[in-house]
Scaffold this motif. Sequence first.
Motif, PDB file in Angstrom:
ATOM      1  N   ALA A   1       0.836  -1.202   0.000  1.00 12.69           N
ATOM      2  CA  ALA A   1       0.000   0.000   0.000  1.00 12.69           C
ATOM      3  C   ALA A   1       0.866   1.245   0.000  1.00 12.69           C
ATOM      4  O   ALA A   1       1.911   1.284   0.654  1.00 12.69           O
ATOM      5  N   VAL A   2       0.440   2.244  -0.758  1.00 11.42           N
ATOM      6  CA  VAL A   2       1.069   3.566  -0.738  1.00 11.42           C
ATOM      7  C   VAL A   2      -0.031   4.602  -0.571  1.00 11.42           C
ATOM      8  O   VAL A   2      -1.173   4.377  -0.974  1.00 11.42           O
ATOM      9  N   TYR A   3       0.336   5.713   0.037  1.00 12.64           N
ATOM     10  CA  TYR A   3      -0.587   6.836   0.204  1.00 12.64           C
ATOM     11  C   TYR A   3      -0.130   7.939  -0.733  1.00 12.64           C
ATOM     12  O   TYR A   3       1.028   8.351  -0.686  1.00 12.64           O
TER      13      TYR A   3
ATOM     14  N   GLN B   1      -4.874  15.748   0.543  1.00  6.75           N
ATOM     15  CA  GLN B   1      -5.656  14.602   0.989  1.00  6.75           C
ATOM     16  C   GLN B   1      -5.027  13.346   0.396  1.00  6.75           C
ATOM     17  O   GLN B   1      -4.891  13.220  -0.816  1.00  6.75           O
ATOM     18  N   LYS B   2      -4.618  12.426   1.241  1.00  7.80           N
ATOM     19  CA  LYS B   2      -3.941  11.211   0.803  1.00  7.80           C
ATOM     20  C   LYS B   2      -4.955  10.116   0.472  1.00  7.80           C
ATOM     21  O   LYS B   2      -5.904   9.892   1.208  1.00  7.80           O
ATOM     22  N   LYS B   3      -4.722   9.439  -0.642  1.00  3.42           N
ATOM     23  CA  LYS B   3      -5.539   8.283  -1.012  1.00  3.42           C
ATOM     24  C   LYS B   3      -4.641   7.059  -0.996  1.00  3.42           C
ATOM     25  O   LYS B   3      -3.489   7.115  -1.397  1.00  3.42           O
ATOM     26  N   ARG B   4      -5.184   5.956  -0.534  1.00  2.00           N
ATOM     27  CA  ARG B   4      -4.424   4.711  -0.399  1.00  2.00           C
ATOM     28  C   ARG B   4      -4.612   3.868  -1.649  1.00  2.00           C
ATOM     29  O   ARG B   4      -5.738   3.617  -2.086  1.00  2.00           O
ATOM     30  N   PHE B   5      -3.474   3.428  -2.228  1.00  2.82           N
ATOM     31  CA  PHE B   5      -3.488   2.551  -3.391  1.00  2.82           C
ATOM     32  C   PHE B   5      -2.749   1.273  -3.045  1.00  2.82           C
ATOM     33  O   PHE B   5      -1.763   1.288  -2.309  1.00  2.82           O
ATOM     34  N   VAL B   6      -3.219   0.153  -3.585  1.00  2.00           N
ATOM     35  CA  VAL B   6      -2.535  -1.124  -3.453  1.00  2.00           C
ATOM     36  C   VAL B   6      -1.923  -1.421  -4.817  1.00  2.00           C
ATOM     37  O   VAL B   6      -2.629  -1.493  -5.818  1.00  2.00           O
ATOM     38  N   ILE B   7      -0.578  -1.534  -4.827  1.00  2.00           N
ATOM     39  CA  ILE B   7       0.130  -1.695  -6.096  1.00  2.00           C
ATOM     40  C   ILE B   7       1.048  -2.909  -6.036  1.00  2.00           C
ATOM     41  O   ILE B   7       1.441  -3.354  -4.950  1.00  2.00           O
ATOM     42  N   PRO B   8       1.413  -3.459  -7.198  1.00  2.00           N
ATOM     43  CA  PRO B   8       2.311  -4.630  -7.216  1.00  2.00           C
ATOM     44  C   PRO B   8       3.711  -4.280  -6.711  1.00  2.00           C
ATOM     45  O   PRO B   8       4.227  -3.194  -6.991  1.00  2.00           O
ATOM     46  N   ILE B   9       4.321  -5.195  -5.996  1.00  2.00           N
ATOM     47  CA  ILE B   9       5.694  -5.014  -5.536  1.00  2.00           C
ATOM     48  C   ILE B   9       6.642  -4.859  -6.719  1.00  2.00           C
ATOM     49  O   ILE B   9       7.664  -4.193  -6.619  1.00  2.00           O
ATOM     50  N   SER B  10       6.294  -5.418  -7.844  1.00  2.00           N
ATOM     51  CA  SER B  10       7.152  -5.338  -9.033  1.00  2.00           C
ATOM     52  C   SER B  10       7.400  -3.898  -9.472  1.00  2.00           C
ATOM     53  O   SER B  10       8.372  -3.619 -10.175  1.00  2.00           O
ATOM     54  N   TYR B  11       6.557  -2.946  -9.041  1.00  2.00           N
ATOM     55  CA  TYR B  11       6.792  -1.534  -9.360  1.00  2.00           C
ATOM     56  C   TYR B  11       8.124  -1.055  -8.781  1.00  2.00           C
ATOM     57  O   TYR B  11       8.728  -0.118  -9.289  1.00  2.00           O
ATOM     58  N   LEU B  12       8.567  -1.691  -7.702  1.00  2.00           N
ATOM     59  CA  LEU B  12       9.821  -1.285  -7.069  1.00  2.00           C
ATOM     60  C   LEU B  12      11.027  -1.488  -7.978  1.00  2.00           C
ATOM     61  O   LEU B  12      12.067  -0.869  -7.769  1.00  2.00           O
TER      62      LEU B  12
END
Length: 85
Positions: free
Chosen positions: A24-26, A31-42
Amino acid sequence: MAIRVPRIIKKSSTSLDVPKGHFAVYVGEKQKKRFVIPISYLSQPSFQDLLSREEEEFGFDHPMGGVTIPCSEDVFTDLTSQFRI
């Protein structure tokens, strides 16, 4: 002309809905929104650059309890929609 849909799983609100292989990233300036993204983005150089810039500017103090990226939501989704993962 094809339109690419971002690989962001979804905006989410609880820590219980992060599937294996994701985190998860904010995102947001005010105003922060929470997104769930693939670890592969790293492994993406442009995502690494974004994280490095944010770390240099804001450090590691993340009051939301997770990785906070204080850029606009549009910039974040534009960047991540370019990833081929």
